[in-house]
Scaffold this motif. Structure first.
Motif, PDB file in Angstrom:
ATOM      1  N   SER A 134       7.387  -5.983   7.858  1.00  0.00           N
ATOM      2  CA  SER A 134       5.955  -6.068   8.152  1.00  0.00           C
ATOM      3  C   SER A 134       5.625  -7.370   8.867  1.00  0.00           C
ATOM      4  N   GLU A 166       0.863  -1.178   0.000  1.00  0.00           N
ATOM      5  CA  GLU A 166       0.000   0.000   0.000  1.00  0.00           C
ATOM      6  C   GLU A 166       0.900   1.229   0.000  1.00  0.00           C
ATOM      7  N   TRP A 206       4.365   1.237   1.842  1.00  0.00           N
ATOM      8  CA  TRP A 206       4.378   0.305   2.971  1.00  0.00           C
ATOM      9  C   TRP A 206       3.892  -1.068   2.544  1.00  0.00           C
ATOM     10  N   TYR A 207       4.379  -2.079   3.254  1.00  0.00           N
ATOM     11  CA  TYR A 207       3.819  -3.419   3.141  1.00  0.00           C
ATOM     12  C   TYR A 207       2.959  -3.636   4.381  1.00  0.00           C
ATOM     13  N   VAL A 208       1.715  -4.038   4.173  1.00  0.00           N
ATOM     14  CA  VAL A 208       0.792  -4.269   5.278  1.00  0.00           C
ATOM     15  C   VAL A 208       0.560  -5.771   5.397  1.00  0.00           C
ATOM     16  N   ALA A 268      -3.252  -6.393  12.241  1.00  0.00           N
ATOM     17  CA  ALA A 268      -2.415  -5.967  11.118  1.00  0.00           C
ATOM     18  C   ALA A 268      -1.244  -5.134  11.621  1.00  0.00           C
ATOM     19  N   SER A 269      -0.190  -5.110  10.808  1.00  0.00           N
ATOM     20  CA  SER A 269       0.954  -4.258  11.069  1.00  0.00           C
ATOM     21  C   SER A 269       1.581  -3.915   9.732  1.00  0.00           C
ATOM     22  N   GLN A 270       2.537  -3.013   9.733  1.00  0.00           N
ATOM     23  CA  GLN A 270       3.152  -2.593   8.477  1.00  0.00           C
ATOM     24  C   GLN A 270       4.652  -2.433   8.632  1.00  0.00           C
ATOM     25  N   ARG A 322      -1.527  -8.726   7.357  1.00  0.00           N
ATOM     26  CA  ARG A 322      -2.754  -8.944   8.134  1.00  0.00           C
ATOM     27  C   ARG A 322      -2.908 -10.411   8.466  1.00  0.00           C
TER      28      ARG A 322
END
Length: 68
Positions: A35, A12, A15-17, A26-28, A19
């Motif tokens: 991530s 996104e 960033w890489y998200v 979720a984290s990034q 989940r």
């Protein structure tokens, strides 16, 4: 105790998200590896207070094509 979770990673913008499918945590990170590392930490913190439910139920992920 160890549990297996299903992780989806999407890019996104910058960033890489990452989940977790089973609990929507979720984290990034700036990289895929970062991530995943950040998601692992978030899951460990989450499960400090909540015990995993149905951790042995398999999750199936697939893709499909939809005509537009």
């Amino acid at each position: 105790m160890n549990i297996k979770v299903t992780v989806i990673i999407q890019k996104e913008e910058n960033w890489y998200v990452a989940r977790c499918v089973e609990n929507n945590i979720a984290s990034q990170g700036k990289t895929i590896e970062e991530s995943i590392k950040n998601l692992r930490e978030a899951l460990e913190l989450f499960y400090e207070d909540v015990s995993p439910e149905n951790s042995s139920i398999p999750t199936f992920i697939t893709t499909m094509e939809v005509a537009l």
